[in-house]
Scaffold this motif. Sequence first.
Motif, short mmCIF file in Angstrom:
data_model
loop_
_atom_site.label_atom_id
_atom_site.label_comp_id
_atom_site.label_asym_id
_atom_site.label_seq_id
_atom_site.Cartn_x
_atom_site.Cartn_y
_atom_site.Cartn_z
N VAL A 112 39.79 33.74 40.79
CA VAL A 112 39.32 32.29 40.79
C VAL A 112 38.00 32.11 40.40
N VAL A 113 37.23 32.69 40.75
CA VAL A 113 35.61 32.42 40.69
C VAL A 113 35.58 33.01 39.00
N PHE A 114 35.82 34.41 38.53
CA PHE A 114 35.43 34.51 37.30
C PHE A 114 36.36 34.44 36.04
N GLY A 115 37.53 34.37 36.51
CA GLY A 115 38.67 34.14 35.52
C GLY A 115 39.56 35.26 35.20
N GLN A 116 40.58 34.96 34.46
CA GLN A 116 41.51 36.07 34.02
C GLN A 116 40.76 36.85 32.90
N VAL A 156 33.69 40.94 48.11
CA VAL A 156 34.63 41.70 47.41
C VAL A 156 34.41 43.20 47.95
N PRO A 157 33.41 43.58 47.74
CA PRO A 157 33.24 45.09 48.24
C PRO A 157 33.44 45.62 49.63
N ILE A 158 33.06 44.40 50.37
CA ILE A 158 33.29 44.42 51.99
C ILE A 158 34.71 44.41 52.37
N ILE A 159 35.43 43.41 51.34
CA ILE A 159 36.75 43.22 51.87
C ILE A 159 37.53 44.69 51.32
N LEU A 160 37.18 45.33 50.07
CA LEU A 160 37.83 46.23 49.78
C LEU A 160 37.61 47.18 50.64
N LEU A 161 36.65 47.71 51.29
CA LEU A 161 36.02 48.75 52.09
C LEU A 161 36.90 48.44 53.52
N THR A 162 37.26 47.22 53.85
CA THR A 162 37.90 46.93 55.26
C THR A 162 39.38 47.27 54.78
N THR A 175 27.70 34.69 43.33
CA THR A 175 27.11 35.46 44.26
C THR A 175 27.79 36.08 45.57
N VAL A 176 28.60 35.04 46.16
CA VAL A 176 29.40 35.22 47.41
C VAL A 176 30.48 36.01 47.15
N VAL A 177 31.13 35.95 46.25
CA VAL A 177 32.39 36.87 45.55
C VAL A 177 31.55 38.32 45.27
N ARG A 178 30.53 38.48 44.66
CA ARG A 178 29.93 39.47 44.44
C ARG A 178 29.67 40.53 45.76
N VAL A 179 29.28 39.70 46.65
CA VAL A 179 28.87 40.45 48.01
C VAL A 179 30.22 40.66 48.89
#
Length: 177
Positions: free
Chosen positions: A78-82, A41-47, A35-39
């Motif tokens: 790391v969280v979801f895998g290759q 990652v879009p913020i990181i990409l937008l930044t 859940t943390v990664v799903r929230v």
Amino acid sequence: MSGADAGAGTAEDAPDAESGPSLGYERHTTVIARTVVRVTVPIILLTAVALLLQGHNQPGGGFIGAVLTATAFVLVYVVFGQAYLQSDLLGLDTADDTHRAVEYYRWLFTAGLVVALASGLVPLAFGFPFLTQAVAMLEGLPLYGHMEVASAFAFDLGVYFTVVGGLLTVLGEVGTE
């Protein structure tokens, strides 16, 4: 433990054919991490995109935007895998156990080098020194009215692609080890 019990235990542990490789992450990570990664990652990409776009006028630009983009990919990896990164996000075939995305990361690295080098060589064709910046004002644009377009953005874009491609290549190569 009988042979039937041992077989049943391994069948439960293996992902079924219907779920495919992308659902294997559910057994290795927590709901909170996913859940943390799903929230985030879009913020990181937008930044990262915002830093890339402002880089030719203010601190920031291609390098820091690329580092943030690679960080987003690292979190997903790391969280979801290759397998999830390759099949669900990048749409690549994961039938064989190779990290096929590395080929695309290398292509991105090469394209970034070409764009950055070309942005420096174009002024030479017009008799100006290497990496001379030019600015064009676009007027009458819908929603914006006017927009400044600097040639330094092409260099920032090349740096962005080069750094993202390089960092993700390292991540992909190390991740397959």
